[in-house]
Design a protein around this motif. Sequence first.
Motif, PDB file in Angstrom:
ATOM      1  N   LEU A  92       1.100  -1.353  -0.071  1.00  0.00           N
ATOM      2  CA  LEU A  92       0.189   0.203  -0.134  1.00  0.00           C
ATOM      3  C   LEU A  92       0.237   1.421  -0.010  1.00  0.00           C
ATOM      4  O   LEU A  92       1.924   1.805   1.193  1.00  0.00           O
ATOM      5  CB  LEU A  92      -0.645  -0.234   1.322  1.00  0.00           C
ATOM      6  N   THR A  93       0.826   2.351  -1.242  1.00  0.00           N
ATOM      7  CA  THR A  93       1.127   3.433  -0.754  1.00  0.00           C
ATOM      8  C   THR A  93       0.094   4.683  -1.358  1.00  0.00           C
ATOM      9  O   THR A  93      -0.972   4.547  -1.360  1.00  0.00           O
ATOM     10  CB  THR A  93       1.969   3.791  -1.777  1.00  0.00           C
ATOM     11  N   ILE A  94       0.266   5.699  -0.012  1.00  0.00           N
ATOM     12  CA  ILE A  94      -0.803   6.524   0.217  1.00  0.00           C
ATOM     13  C   ILE A  94      -0.313   8.250   0.421  1.00  0.00           C
ATOM     14  O   ILE A  94       0.666   8.327   0.878  1.00  0.00           O
ATOM     15  CB  ILE A  94      -1.506   6.121   1.555  1.00  0.00           C
ATOM     16  N   GLU A  95      -0.597   8.888  -0.686  1.00  0.00           N
ATOM     17  CA  GLU A  95       0.055   9.504  -0.651  1.00  0.00           C
ATOM     18  C   GLU A  95      -0.499  10.825   0.141  1.00  0.00           C
ATOM     19  O   GLU A  95      -2.061  10.723   0.558  1.00  0.00           O
ATOM     20  CB  GLU A  95      -0.731  10.602  -1.925  1.00  0.00           C
ATOM     21  N   GLN A  96       0.167  11.666   0.203  1.00  0.00           N
ATOM     22  CA  GLN A  96      -0.087  12.768   1.640  1.00  0.00           C
ATOM     23  C   GLN A  96      -1.486  13.879   1.439  1.00  0.00           C
ATOM     24  O   GLN A  96      -0.923  13.922   0.165  1.00  0.00           O
ATOM     25  CB  GLN A  96       0.973  13.876   2.826  1.00  0.00           C
ATOM     26  N   GLY A  97      -2.383  13.670   1.806  1.00  0.00           N
ATOM     27  CA  GLY A  97      -3.901  14.551   1.423  1.00  0.00           C
ATOM     28  C   GLY A  97      -5.053  13.837   0.610  1.00  0.00           C
ATOM     29  O   GLY A  97      -6.053  13.528   0.858  1.00  0.00           O
ATOM     30  N   ALA A  98      -4.721  12.336   0.733  1.00  0.00           N
ATOM     31  CA  ALA A  98      -5.492  11.208   0.245  1.00  0.00           C
ATOM     32  C   ALA A  98      -6.349  11.576   1.450  1.00  0.00           C
ATOM     33  O   ALA A  98      -6.279  11.762   2.916  1.00  0.00           O
ATOM     34  CB  ALA A  98      -4.636  10.216  -0.097  1.00  0.00           C
TER      35      ALA A  98
END
Length: 130
Positions: A92-98
């Motif tokens: 899992l990769t989550i960008e800041q602001g999602a």
Amino acid sequence: MASKSNSTFSVLGSDLAITGDITASADLHVDGAVEGDIACSALVQGETSTVKGAIKAETARLAGTVEGSITARELVILKTAKITGDVFYDALTIEQGAQVEGRFAHRNAKSGAATAPSSSSAKPELTVAG
């Protein structure tokens, strides 16, 4: 049903609204609105896209709005994404602001089912992109 190589790529444009389930043996790029479940090899969702239904894919890169559960081996949630629903993943990769409203559960790679925290010996892979 004849299986083709993974070089096939289908695009649902931003002017397209689909009601019903979508099953694709190849890669799928969705910019429009889908009301129904999506099952495909690799999914790329554009920023303006909305999906109301479950998503199942080997790899998924989500940038739009999703209302429903997501199951993916490799999942990337971009900063423009707004997700409401449970997320099942291997990596899992989550960008800041999602924005995500729901639970995250690491899948057992062998069975595809979510693992119980007490029975998992391997640590889930979580990457936070800046």
